[in-house]
Motif scaffolding. Structure first.
Motif: not given
Length: 180
Positions: A42-54
């Protein structure tokens, strides 16, 4: 209520839970099998954006507080990001976000993270703690002073990192203390 907030935010139990989530994430990566390594990444940017969008949840009318968002959403998603970026850095073709965080500049700033963690509080107290700052400077520093404070923290962190954290003699002493 500030008292309840401080009891929640700085309570050792909640800190233990957050730390345990990090340990579990690291352990999961350590236990990767050959089959795990073959699974599609999974492209790590997906989790990065999800974490910061919280963090945007704090702006909603539902009155989510920092402790709720951090403990239930941000930390688990950020741990997934760190796990994904670690796995991605071992692949033949790492994602752009992995290459960015692995760059020489970001590696240097990553080396300053621990010294800055140690120093930012005491340095901040010198400039912003009302009783101490009033004695030293006549008043706490204004918000406009923050970039100067940040610069001071960066410079002090650099010197602490270069002359203490990386110091071989300090490493030898720490090793002897750890063996004791």
């Amino acid at each position: 209520y500030p008292l309840i907030w401080n009891l929640t935010r700085f309570h050792p139990f909640w800190a233990l839970i957050e730390m345990t989530m990090g340990i579990v994430a690291v352990r999961n990566v350590m236990l990767d099998t050959e089959e795990d390594r073959k699974k599609p990444r999974v492209d790590p940017i997906n989790y990065f954006l999800a974490a910061y969008s919280t963090l945007l949840l704090r702006l909603t009318p539902f009155d989510f507080n920092d402790a709720m968002v951090r403990a239930t959403l941000f930390v688990p998603l950020y741990a997934k990001f760190l796990t994904a970026i670690h796995r991605d850095c071992l692949s033949e073709n790492p994602a752009p976000v992995t290459r960015f965080f692995g760059s020489k500049t970001m590696t240097y700033f990553g080396g300053l993270a621990f010294p800055m963690f140690i120093l930012h509080g005491p340095i901040g107290q010198i400039f912003y703690k009302k009783i101490l700052a009033t004695r030293l400077w006549g008043k706490p520093m204004p918000v406009s002073f923050f970039p100067v404070y940040l610069g001071i923290c960066l410079v002090c962190s650099h010197f602490l990192n270069e002359h203490f954290v990386k110091n071989k003699e300090v490493g030898k002493i720490a090793s002897k203390v750890a063996q004791w």
